[in-house]
Design an enzyme around this catalytic site. Structure first.
Site, PDB file in Angstrom:
ATOM      1  N   ASP A 116     -23.510  47.675 -85.930  1.00 22.63           N
ATOM      2  CA  ASP A 116     -22.939  46.233 -86.699  1.00 22.63           C
ATOM      3  C   ASP A 116     -21.449  46.496 -86.608  1.00 22.63           C
ATOM      4  O   ASP A 116     -20.997  47.518 -86.442  1.00 22.63           O
ATOM      5  CB  ASP A 116     -23.275  46.030 -88.050  1.00 22.63           C
ATOM      6  CG  ASP A 116     -24.984  45.845 -88.135  1.00 22.63           C
ATOM      7  OD1 ASP A 116     -25.259  45.424 -87.237  1.00 22.63           O
ATOM      8  OD2 ASP A 116     -25.408  46.487 -89.421  1.00 22.63           O
ATOM      9  N   HIS A 118     -24.358  45.637 -79.809  1.00 31.02           N
ATOM     10  CA  HIS A 118     -24.748  45.014 -81.024  1.00 31.02           C
ATOM     11  C   HIS A 118     -26.147  44.951 -81.611  1.00 31.02           C
ATOM     12  O   HIS A 118     -26.331  44.633 -82.803  1.00 31.02           O
ATOM     13  CB  HIS A 118     -23.969  43.536 -81.105  1.00 31.02           C
ATOM     14  CG  HIS A 118     -23.400  42.821 -82.170  1.00 31.02           C
ATOM     15  ND1 HIS A 118     -23.838  43.261 -83.504  1.00 31.02           N
ATOM     16  CD2 HIS A 118     -22.282  41.974 -82.432  1.00 31.02           C
ATOM     17  CE1 HIS A 118     -22.811  42.858 -84.229  1.00 31.02           C
ATOM     18  NE2 HIS A 118     -22.098  42.270 -83.810  1.00 31.02           N
TER      19      HIS A 118
END
Length: 448
Positions: free
Chosen positions: A424, A420
């Site tokens: 995204d 992450h």
């Protein structure tokens, strides 16, 4: 007699020490020249150490799991001849052959072609035991009959081991009863044969409580984590500690793709049989063209993301020594048949411990599959320093609504885990949706 100090050589990878994975000799052994002494693991490979001299082993440097500095004495060997000058042996080169490399994966594996097709039956059929070498007769209870001396009555047949006096049971039923600790003599049955359903009924009516007799309890044991298993543990720990994972799962209809695969296999000629993996890799390579942030490696110490122009596909493969990630170089430049051949070649090399360092490093994204055992959903661990990994779950026949009608279609889930810090959620979801368009439309997948 002379003492020869065999020192751990510089394996040429810029390392300061290596771990003892296994000893192949012990103190007191008489060894020959070129005989294997030990397996040593560096950060990236396991290397076989062979003796440059013949003689008797006097000393060993440590135990399995110990770290030995490069240049230090690994084995002291007594040899024929005069005492060696001081320092002799310190420059000796060992003959090393790389047999195994570090596996950095998530516990999932690339299946063998046989695993792709079907799961083997959990039971093996075997003939009922019977006396002598003749075929059992109808009504034979499977016991043994000893021949009686002439003039004496024959002794009664011995009841089958573990069975009821007058009932039969297949080897599979007997084995299951032993594992469950069930005495077949206590199982009631309407026929003369105890079946699996009778065992199920016995468990049901006994509340699942059975006698502990039967299968022996496994003894307690302590297993030292060394070598490849230690490396896997360290890499998994670092991946989970450093990388904030998130996982996204999408369902795919592979009915048409499976039909295409079957058609191509019927007319494959000398080409290897196609599994699902080459199709999925091809689809991933096409979709990744628009998602360079997913086909990448993140150096979090230098804070640099390297987006790769080519797709070097990591393929998680289970071996006898642990999980290994073989790398299909330039996967985006290979056709289905070329991918199939490379998958088989790399999987065979990894399982045999013959894959080279280059074949086990440098991947930009990894795919992992357990074939028909792949479960419904996976949460794979990223192969650091990559930023994404895809896990392939099993293909199942499911009832779905198509144009208002119920149909049985072949469906499969794909799970993607992403870093992450780099990827995204929107990027991952968009990538999986574009992948869906390719997988569910074989003509689009196979077009340039």
């Amino acid at each position: 007699m002379a003492r020869f100090n065999f020192r751990l050589p510089d394996i040429g990878e810029g390392i300061a020490e290596a771990e003892i994975v296994a000893w192949h000799v012990k103190v007191g052994d008489v060894i020959a020249e070129d005989q294997q002494l030990a397996d040593m693991m560096t950060d990236k490979a396991t290397v076989e150490m062979e003796s440059p001299v013949a003689g008797k082993v006097l000393e060993l440097a440590g135990e399995v799991g110990d770290q030995i500095p490069i240049g230090s004495v690994l084995v002291v060997i007594e040899t024929e001849g005069e005492e060696a000058p001081a320092g002799e042996g310190s420059e000796t080169d060992a003959k090393g052959e790389r047999t195994d490399e570090v596996a950095i994966g998530d516990g999932l594996v690339a299946p063998t072609p046989a695993q792709e097709e079907a799961i083997p039956s959990l039971e093996e059929k075997a003939p009922l035991p019977h006396a002598g070498g003749d075929e059992p007769r109808s009504g034979d209870r499977g016991g043994s009959v000893k021949a009686a001396p002439e003039g004496q009555a024959a002794p009664p047949p011995t009841p089958p081991a573990g069975g009821r006096g007058g009932a039969l049971a297949s080897p599979a039923v007997r084995a299951r009863a032993r594992d469950l600790g069930i005495d077949l003599a206590q199982v009631k049955t309407a026929s003369d044969r105890v079946r699996h359903a009778d065992l199920d009924a016995y468990l049901l009516y006994s509340g699942g409580s059975v006698s502990p007799r039967g299968a022996a309890r496994r003894a307690d044991e302590d297993v030292k984590v060394v070598g490849l298993r230690r490396k896997i543990a360290e890499n998994m720990q670092e991946a989970k500690r450093r990388i904030p994972h998130f996982t996204y799962v999408e369902e795919y209809d592979v009915t048409d793709l499976e039909a295409t695969r079957a058609m191509m296999n019927r007319d494959r000629g000398d080409n290897p049989k196609l599994t699902m993996l080459p199709f999925l890799i091809t689809a991933m390579c096409k979709a990744l063209r628009d998602y360079p942030q997913i086909n990448a490696r993140y150096d979090d110490e230098a804070n640099v993301i390297h987006r790769s122009g080519a797709v070097h596909m990591g393929m998680a493969t289970q071996t006898d020594n642990g999980l290994s990630v073989a790398v299909i170089r330039d996967a985006d430049g290979r056709d289905l048949w070329g991918l199939s051949r490379e998958i088989k070649r790399l999987a065979d090399a990894a399982r045999a411990g013959k894959a080279s360092r280059d074949e086990l490093s440098g991947s930009t994204i990894t795919i992992s599959s357990l074939g028909p055992m792949g479960g419904v959903v996976s949460t794979p661990v990223i192969n650091r320093p990559e930023v994404a990994i895809i896990a392939v779950n099993k293909v199942e026949d499911r009832v779905v609504v198509v144009d208002g009608e119920l149909e049985i279609r072949k469906r499969m889930n794909l799970s993607i885990s992403c870093d992450h810090r780099v990827v995204d959620g929107w990027d991952a979801a968009s990538f999986m949706q574009d992948l869906k368009k390719l997988i569910e439309s074989p003509l689009k997948l196979l077009s340039a």
